[in-house]
Scaffold this active site. Structure first.
Site, mmCIF file in Angstrom:
data_model
loop_
_atom_site.group_PDB
_atom_site.id
_atom_site.type_symbol
_atom_site.label_atom_id
_atom_site.label_comp_id
_atom_site.label_asym_id
_atom_site.label_seq_id
_atom_site.Cartn_x
_atom_site.Cartn_y
_atom_site.Cartn_z
ATOM 1 N N LEU A 101 1.036 -1.197 -0.016
ATOM 2 C CA LEU A 101 0.162 0.067 -0.081
ATOM 3 C C LEU A 101 0.799 1.008 -0.040
ATOM 4 C CD1 LEU A 101 -2.793 -0.913 2.671
ATOM 5 C CD2 LEU A 101 -3.096 -0.868 0.281
ATOM 6 N N ASP A 102 0.713 2.036 -0.822
ATOM 7 C CA ASP A 102 1.364 3.524 -0.849
ATOM 8 C C ASP A 102 1.483 4.267 0.583
ATOM 9 O OD1 ASP A 102 1.531 3.320 -3.349
ATOM 10 O OD2 ASP A 102 -0.067 4.434 -4.092
ATOM 11 N N LYS A 103 2.406 4.836 0.648
ATOM 12 C CA LYS A 103 2.660 5.719 1.971
ATOM 13 C C LYS A 103 1.335 6.394 2.746
ATOM 14 C CE LYS A 103 5.918 8.608 4.637
ATOM 15 N NZ LYS A 103 7.189 9.500 4.451
ATOM 16 N N HIS A 211 0.675 2.494 -8.145
ATOM 17 C CA HIS A 211 -0.304 3.354 -7.940
ATOM 18 C C HIS A 211 -1.663 3.427 -8.738
ATOM 19 C CE1 HIS A 211 2.949 5.323 -5.806
ATOM 20 N NE2 HIS A 211 3.639 5.592 -6.943
#
Length: 261
Positions: A101-103, A211
């Site tokens: 998962l992205d930051k 993303h």
């Protein structure tokens, strides 16, 4: 059981790492140095040592983690807080995250020491669905929804995304969203732009390009300001878990994810 599998499931390291340890002579079986990772051992009887310390067989473990925004999906980092920094177990060696998962993305993240489990969930050929809740600046009309559902180019050699599912939760102005869900926690807009259109909903995809959700929505004119993964396959995020908390998966949950139930 193979020796390298035993060590990986005992949190000594990843399957790749423990093969190196074995080949370097750091592992003993019943007092004898073994350099062949594929040797079969009996985890209930044999005496296994790593760097002259007895290895206790841990077995496979599966965690559900409610990832907060602001930490990175990694096992270690010298600068940023990682997802593993939230775990209080004595030994997290060999535990890794299933996908990423992205930051700035919140929600459901699984961690395990079971490589086959990870492969089943992340292999593109398995088509395991991941569902995300989003809030985005912009609006979605029928044409945009149809493009998302049928497959859309997100700038990777023109290859279209796989068909997705989308459910619109709300269309409205920034001011309306601010009143209902305090959108300022995610994105703070000047008051003279409060008429900016905002849309929220759920996007379900069955692949994992970098993303991807943000890029898909951007391709139809929407700028994501909040993103949260709410499910993987049949498994929903346990909302009783506060952000940064985790729990072990139940056996039934594991079997459902593997398609055995």
């Amino acid at each position: 059981m193979r020796l390298d599998k035993f060590l990986a499931e005992s949190s000594i390291g990843t399957r790749k790492n423990v093969r190196t340890y074995i080949k370097e002579g750091a592992v003993k079986v019943n007092g004898q140095v073994i350099t062949e990772p594929a040797i079969e051992i009996n985890e209930n009887i044999d005496f296994i040592e790593y760097l002259d310390k007895v290895v206790d067989y841990r077995g496979k473990v599966y965690y559900m983690f409610h990832k907060p925004a602001g930490c990175i999906t990694a096992t270690k980092d010298e600068v940023n807080k990682t997802v593993l920094d939230f775990f209080h177990e004595d030994n997290m060696n060999g535990i890794f995250h299933v996908g990423r998962l992205d930051k700035d993305t919140e929600g459901l993240l699984l961690l395990t020491n079971d490589g086959e489990f990870e492969h089943h969930l992340m292999c593109p050929g398995k088509h395991v669905e991941k569902k995300y809740f989003f809030v985005a600046l912009g609006s979605l009309n029928e044409e945009g929804i149809k493009r998302l559902e049928s497959g859309i180019s997100i700038g990777e050699d023109g290859v279209l995304t796989k068909p997705a599912k989308i459910e619109i939760a709300k269309h409205g102005s920034y001011k309306e969203f601010e009143e209902e869900m305090d959108i300022r926690k995610f994105y703070n807009m000047e008051s003279n732009c409060y008429n900016q259109l905002v849309v929220s909903g759920y996007l379900t995809i069955s692949e994992g390009r970098k993303h991807q959700v943000k890029r898909m929505l951007k391709a139809v004119g929407c700028y994501v300001v909040y993103l949260k993964r709410v499910s993987i396959g049949s498994l929903m995020l346990d909302e009783s878990l506060e952000k940064g908390q985790y729990r072990m998966l139940k056996e039934e949950e594991i079997q459902k994810l593997l398609g055995n139930l």
